[in-house]
Design a protein around this motif. Structure first.
Motif, PDB file in Angstrom:
ATOM      1  N   PRO A   1      -2.846  57.804 -53.368  1.00 40.40           N
ATOM      2  CA  PRO A   1      -2.342  57.337 -52.081  1.00 40.40           C
ATOM      3  C   PRO A   1      -1.949  58.506 -51.180  1.00 40.40           C
ATOM      4  O   PRO A   1      -1.298  59.454 -51.625  1.00 40.40           O
ATOM      5  CB  PRO A   1      -1.105  56.518 -52.442  1.00 40.40           C
ATOM      6  CG  PRO A   1      -1.289  56.151 -53.873  1.00 40.40           C
ATOM      7  CD  PRO A   1      -2.061  57.274 -54.485  1.00 40.40           C
ATOM      8  N   SER A   2      -2.386  58.434 -49.931  1.00 34.69           N
ATOM      9  CA  SER A   2      -2.042  59.473 -48.964  1.00 34.69           C
ATOM     10  C   SER A   2      -2.127  58.885 -47.556  1.00 34.69           C
ATOM     11  O   SER A   2      -2.724  57.838 -47.345  1.00 34.69           O
ATOM     12  CB  SER A   2      -2.986  60.666 -49.094  1.00 34.69           C
ATOM     13  OG  SER A   2      -4.319  60.263 -48.869  1.00 34.69           O
ATOM     14  N   GLN A   3      -1.520  59.593 -46.609  1.00 33.23           N
ATOM     15  CA  GLN A   3      -1.589  59.160 -45.219  1.00 33.23           C
ATOM     16  C   GLN A   3      -2.958  59.517 -44.661  1.00 33.23           C
ATOM     17  O   GLN A   3      -3.554  60.531 -45.023  1.00 33.23           O
ATOM     18  CB  GLN A   3      -0.501  59.837 -44.391  1.00 33.23           C
ATOM     19  CG  GLN A   3      -0.416  59.292 -42.987  1.00 33.23           C
ATOM     20  CD  GLN A   3       0.784  59.802 -42.226  1.00 33.23           C
ATOM     21  OE1 GLN A   3       1.547  60.618 -42.714  1.00 33.23           O
ATOM     22  NE2 GLN A   3       0.942  59.308 -41.003  1.00 33.23           N
ATOM     23  N   THR A   4      -3.468  58.653 -43.799  1.00 29.80           N
ATOM     24  CA  THR A   4      -4.744  58.881 -43.133  1.00 29.80           C
ATOM     25  C   THR A   4      -4.540  58.686 -41.630  1.00 29.80           C
ATOM     26  O   THR A   4      -3.483  58.193 -41.216  1.00 29.80           O
ATOM     27  CB  THR A   4      -5.819  57.887 -43.625  1.00 29.80           C
ATOM     28  OG1 THR A   4      -5.463  56.577 -43.175  1.00 29.80           O
ATOM     29  CG2 THR A   4      -5.967  57.913 -45.134  1.00 29.80           C
ATOM     30  N   PRO A   5      -5.525  59.019 -40.812  1.00 28.70           N
ATOM     31  CA  PRO A   5      -5.372  58.779 -39.370  1.00 28.70           C
ATOM     32  C   PRO A   5      -5.206  57.300 -39.004  1.00 28.70           C
ATOM     33  O   PRO A   5      -4.673  56.969 -37.964  1.00 28.70           O
ATOM     34  CB  PRO A   5      -6.675  59.328 -38.781  1.00 28.70           C
ATOM     35  CG  PRO A   5      -7.134  60.346 -39.769  1.00 28.70           C
ATOM     36  CD  PRO A   5      -6.717  59.802 -41.109  1.00 28.70           C
ATOM     37  N   TRP A   6      -5.673  56.390 -39.858  1.00 34.21           N
ATOM     38  CA  TRP A   6      -5.616  54.963 -39.535  1.00 34.21           C
ATOM     39  C   TRP A   6      -4.537  54.195 -40.303  1.00 34.21           C
ATOM     40  O   TRP A   6      -4.309  53.021 -40.031  1.00 34.21           O
ATOM     41  CB  TRP A   6      -6.980  54.308 -39.751  1.00 34.21           C
ATOM     42  CG  TRP A   6      -7.427  54.297 -41.187  1.00 34.21           C
ATOM     43  CD1 TRP A   6      -7.215  53.304 -42.092  1.00 34.21           C
ATOM     44  CD2 TRP A   6      -8.157  55.305 -41.871  1.00 34.21           C
ATOM     45  NE1 TRP A   6      -7.750  53.636 -43.311  1.00 34.21           N
ATOM     46  CE2 TRP A   6      -8.350  54.875 -43.201  1.00 34.21           C
ATOM     47  CE3 TRP A   6      -8.670  56.551 -41.512  1.00 34.21           C
ATOM     48  CZ2 TRP A   6      -9.018  55.627 -44.155  1.00 34.21           C
ATOM     49  CZ3 TRP A   6      -9.337  57.291 -42.466  1.00 34.21           C
ATOM     50  CH2 TRP A   6      -9.505  56.828 -43.761  1.00 34.21           C
ATOM     51  N   THR A   7      -3.880  54.835 -41.287  1.00 32.81           N
ATOM     52  CA  THR A   7      -2.861  54.136 -42.069  1.00 32.81           C
ATOM     53  C   THR A   7      -1.656  55.031 -42.333  1.00 32.81           C
ATOM     54  O   THR A   7      -1.753  56.258 -42.286  1.00 32.81           O
ATOM     55  CB  THR A   7      -3.395  53.699 -43.454  1.00 32.81           C
ATOM     56  OG1 THR A   7      -3.680  54.870 -44.222  1.00 32.81           O
ATOM     57  CG2 THR A   7      -4.627  52.836 -43.343  1.00 32.81           C
ATOM     58  N   SER A   8      -0.549  54.377 -42.660  1.00 34.60           N
ATOM     59  CA  SER A   8       0.610  55.106 -43.170  1.00 34.60           C
ATOM     60  C   SER A   8       0.349  55.533 -44.604  1.00 34.60           C
ATOM     61  O   SER A   8       0.896  56.523 -45.077  1.00 34.60           O
ATOM     62  CB  SER A   8       1.861  54.229 -43.133  1.00 34.60           C
ATOM     63  OG  SER A   8       2.209  53.926 -41.809  1.00 34.60           O
TER      64      SER A   8
END
Length: 139
Positions: A111-118
């Motif tokens: 799990p990691s932050q992406t440009p489209w999600t927290s």
């Protein structure tokens, strides 16, 4: 090679524990649909296979499954049969589900932050089911 045939009941027992939930309807087996002497000649193993099972998970998400039956010409390939995506409201809950379903996993994208999600994470669990977890960015 991971064998999928006859594994959905085992998988759903794990999912039942992970999501702290229960079956919505009684489990239906192939032998109920195709009893001995019917037009379809199933082995005892196939007769015990699942026609349908339903499990309530996060919010109003519903998981449903049934086994693939060789005698009916059904085949499934590991990893490309389906992806179950959960849209979740909180990062901690998503991490908890990801960790629980990653036990014995074949593949995991942490799990990691992406440009489209927290938070976004994915994995192919030990039953060959691909999961994705998303916590949508709040504006």
């Amino acid at each position: 090679m991971l064998e999928l045939s006859g594994k959905f009941e085992e998988a759903f027992d794990v999912y039942k524990s992970v999501f702290d939930t229960d079956y919505i309807t009684p489990i239906a087996r192939m032998g109920e649909i195709f009893p001995r002497g019917s037009e379809v000649d199933l082995s005892d193993f196939e007769r015990n296979g699942l026609v349908n099972m339903e499990l309530s998970v996060v919010g109003s998400h519903l998981l449903m499954a049934g086994d693939m039956i060789d005698s009916l010409g059904q085949k499934v390939s590991i990893g490309n049969s389906t992806t179950t995506n959960l849209e979740l409201d909180d990062v901690d809950g998503a991490r908890d589900f990801h960790e629980a379903l990653s036990q014995g996993a074949i593949f995991c994208a942490q799990p990691s932050q992406t440009p489209w999600t927290s938070l976004w994470g994915a994995g192919l669990d030990r039953f060959g089911i691909r999961w994705m977890f998303n916590v949508i960015l709040q504006n």
